[in-house]
Design a protein around this motif. Structure first.
Motif, PDB file in Angstrom:
ATOM      1  N   LEU A  51       0.820  -1.205   0.000  1.00 51.94           N
ATOM      2  CA  LEU A  51       0.000   0.000   0.000  1.00 51.94           C
ATOM      3  C   LEU A  51       0.859   1.263   0.000  1.00 51.94           C
ATOM      4  O   LEU A  51       0.534   2.249  -0.678  1.00 51.94           O
ATOM      5  N   VAL A  58      -0.256   5.146  -0.723  1.00 51.18           N
ATOM      6  CA  VAL A  58      -1.210   5.327   0.370  1.00 51.18           C
ATOM      7  C   VAL A  58      -0.450   5.800   1.606  1.00 51.18           C
ATOM      8  O   VAL A  58       0.482   5.134   2.058  1.00 51.18           O
ATOM      9  N   VAL A 112      -8.200   2.391   4.031  1.00 48.33           N
ATOM     10  CA  VAL A 112      -8.180   1.672   2.753  1.00 48.33           C
ATOM     11  C   VAL A 112      -8.490   0.197   2.947  1.00 48.33           C
ATOM     12  O   VAL A 112      -9.115  -0.447   2.099  1.00 48.33           O
ATOM     13  N   GLU A 121     -12.986   2.922  -0.828  1.00 49.83           N
ATOM     14  CA  GLU A 121     -12.992   3.291  -2.244  1.00 49.83           C
ATOM     15  C   GLU A 121     -12.789   4.795  -2.421  1.00 49.83           C
ATOM     16  O   GLU A 121     -12.072   5.236  -3.329  1.00 49.83           O
ATOM     17  N   LEU A 160      -9.132   5.590  -2.017  1.00 49.11           N
ATOM     18  CA  LEU A 160      -8.339   5.174  -3.176  1.00 49.11           C
ATOM     19  C   LEU A 160      -8.585   6.088  -4.371  1.00 49.11           C
ATOM     20  O   LEU A 160      -7.657   6.410  -5.120  1.00 49.11           O
ATOM     21  N   ASP A 192      -5.940   8.383  -6.348  1.00 50.50           N
ATOM     22  CA  ASP A 192      -5.796   8.330  -7.807  1.00 50.50           C
ATOM     23  C   ASP A 192      -5.860   9.725  -8.406  1.00 50.50           C
ATOM     24  O   ASP A 192      -5.101  10.049  -9.327  1.00 50.50           O
TER      25      ASP A 192
END
Length: 238
Positions: A55, A60, A68, A76, A79, A83
């Motif tokens: 991760l 992360v 997470v 989600e 994440l 992104d």
């Protein structure tokens, strides 16, 4: 099979310091200790460390790992937020690479704000320095206008102004101001943002003046400053 802290850290591709930090923040459970008091790590600890490393390698933050790994929608969301941050970072780096490529082609662009790669070669270093300063105090619209102005061929009156000697007599200065003024009018008509450059300065007119006025005194000689003052007087009369 049991490993020491150093051994499990090496197997996981991390450091003893990192393993101890994961213990402190609650990401990794403390293992049982042997009779000699040393920690003894097992497969579950190694697997956990590998998951943490996975991760972390994805970007992360340690503070977000628990989220997470959670079962709810927050995982989600975290994440997707990561992104989006990575996409923005990639875009910024691609822009930086494009600017760096331009600088490699023309080293003087390192002395200019982004987007000024079309600047005419005749602009002296003092003029490039002024562009850098202007970019800190004037609006993007004003800088877009300046970028276009300094990208076109230099006019004879502009060349004359740039080469005006400090000891130019009064008649020469007055004549140049009179002949230079129409060019300012044309710029104001072609680029309305230039007319309100001071009023629309993001930090305010006083802040912009505190940067620009000393810069002009630094980079222009006495005769050039006198020409600019004469043009300002003529504009005020109009």
């Amino acid at each position: 099979m049991a490993w020491s802290t150093r051994q499990v850290a090496e197997l996981a591709g991390t450091t003893v310091k990192a393993v101890r930090h994961y213990h402190r923040i609650g990401l990794l459970e403390e293992p049982e200790r042997a009779s000699n008091g040393y920690k003894r790590y097992g497969i579950s600890h190694l697997t956990r460390l590998l998951r943490i490393r996975r991760l972390v390698d994805l970007g992360v933050p340690l503070a977000e790992i628990a989220v997470v790994e959670g079962p709810d929608d927050r995982a989600e969301q975290a994440l997707r937020a990561l992104d989006a941050e990575l996409a923005a970072s990639i875009e910024r780096q691609q822009r930086m690479r494009a600017e760096l490529a331009a600088v490699l082609r023309n080293r003087t662009l390192a002395e200019l704000p982004p987007g000024f790669d079309g600047i005419r070669e005749e602009v002296p270093r003092s003029g490039r320095s002024l562009m850098l300063l202007y970019a800190r105090v004037f609006s993007p619209e004003v800088m877009d206008a300046l970028q276009e102005i300094v990208s076109r061929p230099m006019l004879p009156v502009e060349t004359e102004f740039e080469g005006l000697p400090a000891d130019a007599d009064e008649a020469t200065r007055a004549d140049l101001a009179r002949r230079y003024l129409p060019e300012f009018h044309r710029q104001y008509e072609a680029y309305p943002a230039m007319r309100d450059a001071w009023r629309t300065a993001p930090g305010g007119e006083a802040y912009a003046a505190s940067v620009v006025v000393p810069a002009m005194v630094e980079y222009y000689n006495w005769a050039q400053l006198d020409v600019l003052q004469r043009m300002n007087a003529l504009l005020a009369e109009e």
